[in-house]
Design a protein around this motif. Structure first.
Motif, mmCIF file in Angstrom:
data_model
loop_
_atom_site.group_PDB
_atom_site.id
_atom_site.type_symbol
_atom_site.label_atom_id
_atom_site.label_comp_id
_atom_site.label_asym_id
_atom_site.label_seq_id
_atom_site.Cartn_x
_atom_site.Cartn_y
_atom_site.Cartn_z
ATOM 1 N N ARG A 188 10.848 4.809 7.010
ATOM 2 C CA ARG A 188 10.636 3.635 6.164
ATOM 3 C C ARG A 188 9.764 4.046 4.977
ATOM 4 O O ARG A 188 8.991 4.993 5.060
ATOM 5 N N LEU A 189 9.873 3.313 3.885
ATOM 6 C CA LEU A 189 8.993 3.517 2.742
ATOM 7 C C LEU A 189 8.832 2.184 2.037
ATOM 8 O O LEU A 189 9.819 1.502 1.750
ATOM 9 N N GLY A 190 7.587 1.814 1.798
ATOM 10 C CA GLY A 190 7.311 0.549 1.138
ATOM 11 C C GLY A 190 6.295 0.724 0.024
ATOM 12 O O GLY A 190 5.398 1.564 0.104
ATOM 13 N N LEU A 191 6.453 -0.052 -1.035
ATOM 14 C CA LEU A 191 5.518 -0.056 -2.150
ATOM 15 C C LEU A 191 5.044 -1.494 -2.352
ATOM 16 O O LEU A 191 5.864 -2.412 -2.464
ATOM 17 N N ASP A 196 -4.487 -4.650 -8.835
ATOM 18 C CA ASP A 196 -5.679 -4.080 -9.465
ATOM 19 C C ASP A 196 -5.354 -2.798 -10.220
ATOM 20 O O ASP A 196 -6.216 -1.955 -10.437
ATOM 21 N N GLY A 197 -4.099 -2.657 -10.601
ATOM 22 C CA GLY A 197 -3.690 -1.448 -11.305
ATOM 23 C C GLY A 197 -3.190 -0.342 -10.400
ATOM 24 O O GLY A 197 -2.833 0.729 -10.878
ATOM 25 N N THR A 198 -3.162 -0.599 -9.089
ATOM 26 C CA THR A 198 -2.683 0.403 -8.146
ATOM 27 C C THR A 198 -1.610 -0.194 -7.252
ATOM 28 O O THR A 198 -1.508 -1.414 -7.108
ATOM 29 N N ALA A 273 -3.018 12.649 -4.736
ATOM 30 C CA ALA A 273 -2.410 11.510 -5.425
ATOM 31 C C ALA A 273 -2.065 11.878 -6.859
ATOM 32 O O ALA A 273 -0.988 11.522 -7.373
ATOM 33 N N GLN A 274 -2.953 12.606 -7.536
ATOM 34 C CA GLN A 274 -2.665 13.057 -8.889
ATOM 35 C C GLN A 274 -1.445 13.978 -8.908
ATOM 36 O O GLN A 274 -0.590 13.892 -9.797
ATOM 37 N N ASP A 326 5.440 -4.389 -14.254
ATOM 38 C CA ASP A 326 4.182 -3.645 -14.250
ATOM 39 C C ASP A 326 3.715 -3.468 -15.681
ATOM 40 O O ASP A 326 4.514 -3.161 -16.580
ATOM 41 N N ARG A 327 2.429 -3.663 -15.896
ATOM 42 C CA ARG A 327 1.858 -3.517 -17.222
ATOM 43 C C ARG A 327 1.037 -2.234 -17.285
ATOM 44 O O ARG A 327 0.326 -1.890 -16.346
#
Length: 442
Positions: A188-191, A196-198, A273-274, A326-327
């Protein structure tokens, strides 16, 4: 007359009460060492006795209507339900594993080791005969004298190689095939945007895919363990036929310059993460599946005024139904426009499309190689990140001002300094050597 087990519990309680006020600070070091080992053995023996009673305590649960003995124990002793449920499972396993139970009863195996051994035996494939399982039990109990639970778990996964090598490979192959099939079914993969920008990414993927991802991320994180550590000499980096791949082999024929220690090292999780974000930005869009009638492309939409402003925003992507746009800042949009797979859509005052970027706007592979040969490394002052880990940047005339995608306007910058180049809080200055110097605006 009380049951012998209750009498034993009372005697143990009495013995502990007799030393309740004894201060161990006055013990000698050898006495403390011996006491720690002896008390650990006593603790294991008491735990085995408690588990032995737990295994036969189903009637206690029935009398009170509890789900099972574990649930009853959690309520009666105010322990966590998960811990009591695990105890009940171990108690049941010990009833079927007399060698392990005896070792725990005698203090030769502690509770953590017993859990690991029982789990390893339970995970043996069903086609393994009971005699082989008994041999595995005896072997693992014997190893408990020398190995801690972590090492025992590792041995438990390979125990068939020791006691039954003639069947180990075939059994493991079938077991791995089952695991792989299960992994592909359960992945599974969820976003989830947090507002808060993340965005939180959570998922479950097969081990093989995870290993591949880890290898790619290491390709980004290894050469720049922190901002002050220079990697190998860029002139010694070999580029193969897949020079733009995320997997680059660096062979240093001489040691790089020693780095000065950093007082604020970047946490490994942040570096990973980077690296993941960098990996996404270096994907070749021409090799991705066709999506919406065209190569998979991300669109950044902004007004012409926003494009040219230092403090402005842009809209990122074409969201799926139910998702929000997304902004991002205009500065980030300008940075993304330097990389492949990002198409900037510039709108006029009435939302008409003034310009829709084309793939020719981005530096192609031949240009990247030419920049790598010319620049060799990040052109920011004092930075030595080698070319394979750098990004192509429109350094002469900015893209927002009509800059051209050619070698004269191109420059290699590492990800860190590429962000700085598009950060409105920093100013850039060209230096005589051809590179750039950054300083915060006042």
């Amino acid at each position: 007359m009380a049951h012998p087990i209750r009498q034993a519990a009372a005697e143990i309680a009495g013995a502990l009460k007799s030393v309740a006020d004894v201060n161990p600070a006055f013990m000698t070091a050898p006495d403390k060492a011996a006491a720690l080992v002896e008390l650990a053995a006593v603790e294991a023996r008491v735990a085995e006795l408690r588990l032995r009673v737990t295994a036969d305590a189903a009637d206690v649960a029935e009398e009170t209507g509890a789900r099972d003995a574990g649930a009853w124990t959690a309520s009666a002793t105010h322990r966590r339900r998960g811990d009591c449920a695990a105890d009940l499972r171990l108690a049941s396993a010990l009833g079927e594993r007399p060698v392990l139970a005896a070792a725990l009863r005698e203090g030769r195996v502690n509770l953590d080791q017993a859990r690991v051994i029982a789990s390893a035996l339970a995970k043996l494939p069903a086609e393994v005969s009971s005699s082989v399982v008994d041999e595995a039990e005896a072997a693992l109990v014997g190893y408990a004298d020398r190995f801690d639970p972590t090492e025992l778990a590792r041995l438990g996964r390979r125990i068939l190689d020791v006691i039954a090598p003639e069947i180990a490979e075939a059994v493991e192959a079938r077991h791995l095939a089952d695991l792989e099939a299960s992994a592909h079914h359960r992945m599974r993969l969820g976003l989830r945007a947090l507002g808060d920008g993340t965005t939180r990414i959570s998922g479950l993927i097969p081990d093989a895919s995870a290993a591949r991802l880890a290898t790619y991320l290491h390709a980004f994180t290894n050469p720049r363990r922190d901002d002050t550590t220079p990697p190998a000499d860029p002139s010694l980096v070999e580029e193969g036929p897949n020079a733009d791949s995320t997997l680059v082999e660096v062979r240093a024929k001489r040691a790089s310059k020693p780095s000065e220690p950093t007082s604020n090292p970047v946490p490994y999780g942040r570096k990973t993460a980077q690296a993941f974000c960098h990996l996404l930005e270096t994907l070749d869009p021409t090799r991705l599946p066709i999506h919406g009638g065209d190569a998979t492309t991300l669109v950044v939409t902004m007004s012409l005024d926003s494009l040219r402003a230092d403090l402005a925003t842009a809209t990122l992507g074409n969201p799926a139904p139910g998702d929000s746009h997304d902004r991002i800042t205009a500065a980030e949009a300008r940075r993304l426009a330097c990389t492949g797979g990002i198409v900037p859509a510039v709108l006029g005052g009435k939302s008409e499309v003034l310009d829709l970027g084309r793939s020719q706007r981005f530096f192609n592979r031949a240009q990247r190689r030419a920049l790598a040969i010319r620049d060799g490394e990040c052109r920011a002052e004092g930075c030595h990140i080698p070319a394979p880990w750098c990004e192509a940047h429109h350094a002469g005339t900015p893209w927002a001002a009509g800059g051209r995608t050619d070698l004269a306007d191109g420059m290699l910058l590492c990800s860190h300094h590429h962000h700085r180049a598009h950060d409105p809080t920093y100013a850039t200055e060209r230096i005589p050597e051809g590179g750039v110097r950054f300083h915060r605006r006042t």
